[in-house]
Design a protein around this motif. Structure first.
Motif, PDB file in Angstrom:
ATOM      1  N   GLY A 157       1.043  -1.325   0.047  1.00  0.00           N
ATOM      2  CA  GLY A 157       0.029   0.111  -0.125  1.00  0.00           C
ATOM      3  C   GLY A 157       0.353   1.243  -0.073  1.00  0.00           C
ATOM      4  N   PRO A 158       0.682   1.970   1.160  1.00  0.00           N
ATOM      5  CA  PRO A 158       1.457   3.072   0.828  1.00  0.00           C
ATOM      6  C   PRO A 158       2.526   3.230   1.483  1.00  0.00           C
ATOM      7  CG  PRO A 158      -0.370   3.579   2.380  1.00  0.00           C
ATOM      8  CD  PRO A 158      -0.528   2.203   1.563  1.00  0.00           C
ATOM      9  N   LEU A 159       3.591   1.713   2.377  1.00  0.00           N
ATOM     10  CA  LEU A 159       4.395   1.889   2.614  1.00  0.00           C
ATOM     11  C   LEU A 159       4.876   1.359   1.661  1.00  0.00           C
ATOM     12  CD1 LEU A 159       3.480  -0.070   5.543  1.00  0.00           C
ATOM     13  CD2 LEU A 159       4.182   2.556   5.696  1.00  0.00           C
ATOM     14  N   LEU A 160       6.472   1.962   1.618  1.00  0.00           N
ATOM     15  CA  LEU A 160       7.912   1.349   1.274  1.00  0.00           C
ATOM     16  C   LEU A 160       8.207  -0.095   1.266  1.00  0.00           C
ATOM     17  CD1 LEU A 160      10.372   4.102   0.802  1.00  0.00           C
ATOM     18  CD2 LEU A 160       8.795   3.515  -0.499  1.00  0.00           C
ATOM     19  N   GLY A 161       8.174  -1.007   0.659  1.00  0.00           N
ATOM     20  CA  GLY A 161       8.746  -2.283   0.614  1.00  0.00           C
ATOM     21  C   GLY A 161       9.696  -2.073   2.064  1.00  0.00           C
ATOM     22  N   GLY A 162      10.187  -1.526   1.988  1.00  0.00           N
ATOM     23  CA  GLY A 162      11.362  -1.939   3.176  1.00  0.00           C
ATOM     24  C   GLY A 162      10.852  -1.123   4.921  1.00  0.00           C
ATOM     25  N   GLU A 163       9.756  -1.218   4.700  1.00  0.00           N
ATOM     26  CA  GLU A 163       9.347  -0.021   5.812  1.00  0.00           C
ATOM     27  C   GLU A 163       8.638  -1.129   6.620  1.00  0.00           C
ATOM     28  OE1 GLU A 163       8.291   3.891   4.922  1.00  0.00           O
ATOM     29  OE2 GLU A 163       6.894   3.135   3.893  1.00  0.00           O
ATOM     30  N   MET A 164       7.985  -1.361   6.418  1.00  0.00           N
ATOM     31  CA  MET A 164       7.204  -2.931   6.815  1.00  0.00           C
ATOM     32  C   MET A 164       7.377  -3.882   7.692  1.00  0.00           C
ATOM     33  SD  MET A 164       3.482  -4.129   6.468  1.00  0.00           S
ATOM     34  CE  MET A 164       2.852  -3.975   5.149  1.00  0.00           C
ATOM     35  N   ARG A 165       8.536  -4.293   7.882  1.00  0.00           N
ATOM     36  CA  ARG A 165       8.919  -5.312   9.669  1.00  0.00           C
ATOM     37  C   ARG A 165       9.249  -4.423  10.074  1.00  0.00           C
ATOM     38  NH1 ARG A 165      12.179  -9.392  10.729  1.00  0.00           N
ATOM     39  NH2 ARG A 165      11.985 -10.550   9.112  1.00  0.00           N
ATOM     40  N   GLY A 166       9.499  -2.401   9.869  1.00  0.00           N
ATOM     41  CA  GLY A 166       9.418  -1.724  11.274  1.00  0.00           C
ATOM     42  C   GLY A 166       8.696  -1.213  11.414  1.00  0.00           C
ATOM     43  N   ARG A 167       7.345  -1.234  11.049  1.00  0.00           N
ATOM     44  CA  ARG A 167       6.341  -1.052  11.332  1.00  0.00           C
ATOM     45  C   ARG A 167       5.375  -2.600  12.115  1.00  0.00           C
ATOM     46  NH1 ARG A 167       4.276   3.944   8.069  1.00  0.00           N
ATOM     47  NH2 ARG A 167       6.500   4.700   7.758  1.00  0.00           N
ATOM     48  N   LEU A 168       5.246  -3.683  11.796  1.00  0.00           N
ATOM     49  CA  LEU A 168       4.967  -4.456  12.459  1.00  0.00           C
ATOM     50  C   LEU A 168       5.208  -5.199  13.616  1.00  0.00           C
ATOM     51  CD1 LEU A 168       5.116  -7.247   9.016  1.00  0.00           C
ATOM     52  CD2 LEU A 168       2.352  -6.480  10.434  1.00  0.00           C
ATOM     53  N   ALA A 169       7.098  -4.603  13.353  1.00  0.00           N
ATOM     54  CA  ALA A 169       7.362  -4.870  15.116  1.00  0.00           C
ATOM     55  C   ALA A 169       6.386  -3.716  15.981  1.00  0.00           C
ATOM     56  CB  ALA A 169       8.933  -4.651  14.471  1.00  0.00           C
ATOM     57  N   LEU A 170       5.965  -2.214  15.461  1.00  0.00           N
ATOM     58  CA  LEU A 170       5.892  -1.728  16.281  1.00  0.00           C
ATOM     59  C   LEU A 170       4.289  -2.067  16.687  1.00  0.00           C
ATOM     60  CD1 LEU A 170       6.072   1.222  17.606  1.00  0.00           C
ATOM     61  CD2 LEU A 170       5.414   2.257  15.145  1.00  0.00           C
ATOM     62  N   TRP A 171       4.085  -2.455  15.872  1.00  0.00           N
ATOM     63  CA  TRP A 171       2.678  -3.517  16.205  1.00  0.00           C
ATOM     64  C   TRP A 171       2.771  -4.275  17.727  1.00  0.00           C
ATOM     65  CZ3 TRP A 171       1.362  -8.455  14.563  1.00  0.00           C
ATOM     66  CH2 TRP A 171       0.575  -8.738  14.617  1.00  0.00           C
ATOM     67  N   LEU A 172       3.420  -5.186  17.300  1.00  0.00           N
ATOM     68  CA  LEU A 172       3.211  -6.206  18.380  1.00  0.00           C
ATOM     69  C   LEU A 172       3.658  -5.578  19.856  1.00  0.00           C
ATOM     70  CD1 LEU A 172       5.458  -8.781  16.393  1.00  0.00           C
ATOM     71  CD2 LEU A 172       3.909  -8.899  17.271  1.00  0.00           C
ATOM     72  N   GLU A 173       4.450  -4.698  19.865  1.00  0.00           N
ATOM     73  CA  GLU A 173       4.735  -3.668  20.923  1.00  0.00           C
ATOM     74  C   GLU A 173       3.128  -3.419  21.175  1.00  0.00           C
ATOM     75  OE1 GLU A 173       6.994  -0.007  23.066  1.00  0.00           O
ATOM     76  OE2 GLU A 173       8.177  -1.246  21.074  1.00  0.00           O
ATOM     77  N   ARG A 174       2.544  -2.719  20.440  1.00  0.00           N
ATOM     78  CA  ARG A 174       1.557  -1.970  20.800  1.00  0.00           C
ATOM     79  C   ARG A 174       0.153  -2.221  21.155  1.00  0.00           C
ATOM     80  NH1 ARG A 174       2.982   3.746  18.071  1.00  0.00           N
ATOM     81  NH2 ARG A 174       4.999   4.660  18.834  1.00  0.00           N
TER      82      ARG A 174
END
Length: 282
Positions: free
Chosen positions: A207-224
């Motif tokens: 979607g609106p994310l760059l391909g390389g951004e997904m892992r970092g955003r998912l790691a944040l989701w895991l925490e929050r």
């Protein structure tokens, strides 16, 4: 979540009088305990006791602050952690810094509805009119903003896919689609996250994310989003492979649909294979 709210609504004697530290009580600076998960990673390592809620010892402050972690994980306000830690673990400076009334009101307006989902009001010990109006000795005021995420009462749950066609329709409506493996971490009281991402991450749609951004955003989701992760792992306590879909708002990923990837869920593999050539309508 309900048990945690029952704990945080228990009566607590306060030390905060008319926006000032109570001069009748002596205070001291101590190191923020490592198992005080609520107030880790905020840029300071010492706290003043007694704190603004009258807790005399680090152990008492840690025990009471743990009650707020499930609410914080709902990500109801981007500055909820800052506000709560200004009460539970006030920064140790020469001059006491109080939380602003505007910050309290902004956090309350966003987080109280989530508490209301479970039938609990904003606690009396955190009534915002007890805090001083914005001035030089308070923390930075946080005005109300439409950018504040509107948290939902609905928790994500594992779902069953009826067909590959239904899944492709979900993929089209979603901002992101990702296949991932969750691996359980060794128990750590100082960490909010209980799982980590496996090394392999298959992004079907970013979607609106760059391909390389997904892992970092998912790691944040895991925490929050501890509530959502807990629901996914209820029947998979040691982790597992999942297909997640959802939306992107700023830096936040919101998981809307989740499916357990297994041989029994043949529709998932079929939809993932067809997605590469699929064209969404509209």
């Amino acid at each position: 979540m309900v048990v945690a709210l029952q704990l945080l609504l228990a009566p607590i004697s306060g030390m905060f009088l008319d926006g000032q530290w109570d001069p009748r009580s002596s205070s001291r600076c101590v190191t923020i305990p490592r198992n005080m998960a609520l107030c880790q990673g905020l840029g300071y390592t010492t706290m003043r006791l007694p704190n603004l809620l009258g807790h005399e010892s680090p152990a008492e402050a840690t025990q009471q602050s743990a009650s707020w972690v499930p609410l914080l994980a709902r990500e109801c306000h981007p500055h909820a952690r800052v506000f709560l830690c200004s009460l539970f673990a006030p920064v140790c400076l020469d001059r006491f810094i109080s939380p602003c009334r505007s910050l309290c009101e902004s956090v309350r307006n966003s987080c109280a509805p989530i508490m209301g989902c479970y039938g609990y009001p904003w606690p009396r010990i955190l009534q915002c009119d007890q805090f001083p109006r914005d001035h030089l000795i308070v923390s930075t005021p946080i005005p109300s903003s439409p950018a504040v995420p509107q948290a939902s009462c609905r928790d994500c749950e594992l779902e069953e896919a009826a067909s590959a066609k239904e899944l492709l329709h979900i993929f089209c409506k979603s901002d992101f689609v990702v296949k991932l493996r969750l691996m359980r971490l060794n128990s750590s009281a100082s960490a909010l996250a209980k799982f980590s991402l496996g090394s392999r991450l298959e992004v079907l749609k970013h979607g609106p994310l760059l391909g390389g951004e997904m892992r970092g955003r998912l790691a944040l989701w895991l925490e929050r989003d501890a509530t959502c992760v807990g629901n996914l792992s209820r029947h998979h306590p040691d982790g597992g492979t999942f297909l997640l879909t959802g939306s992107v708002t700023g830096e936040r990923l919101l998981v809307n649909k989740a499916f357990s990837w297994s041989k029994r869920q043949r529709h998932l593999a079929t939809a993932a294979r067809k997605w590469k050539q699929h064209r969404c309508r509209g």
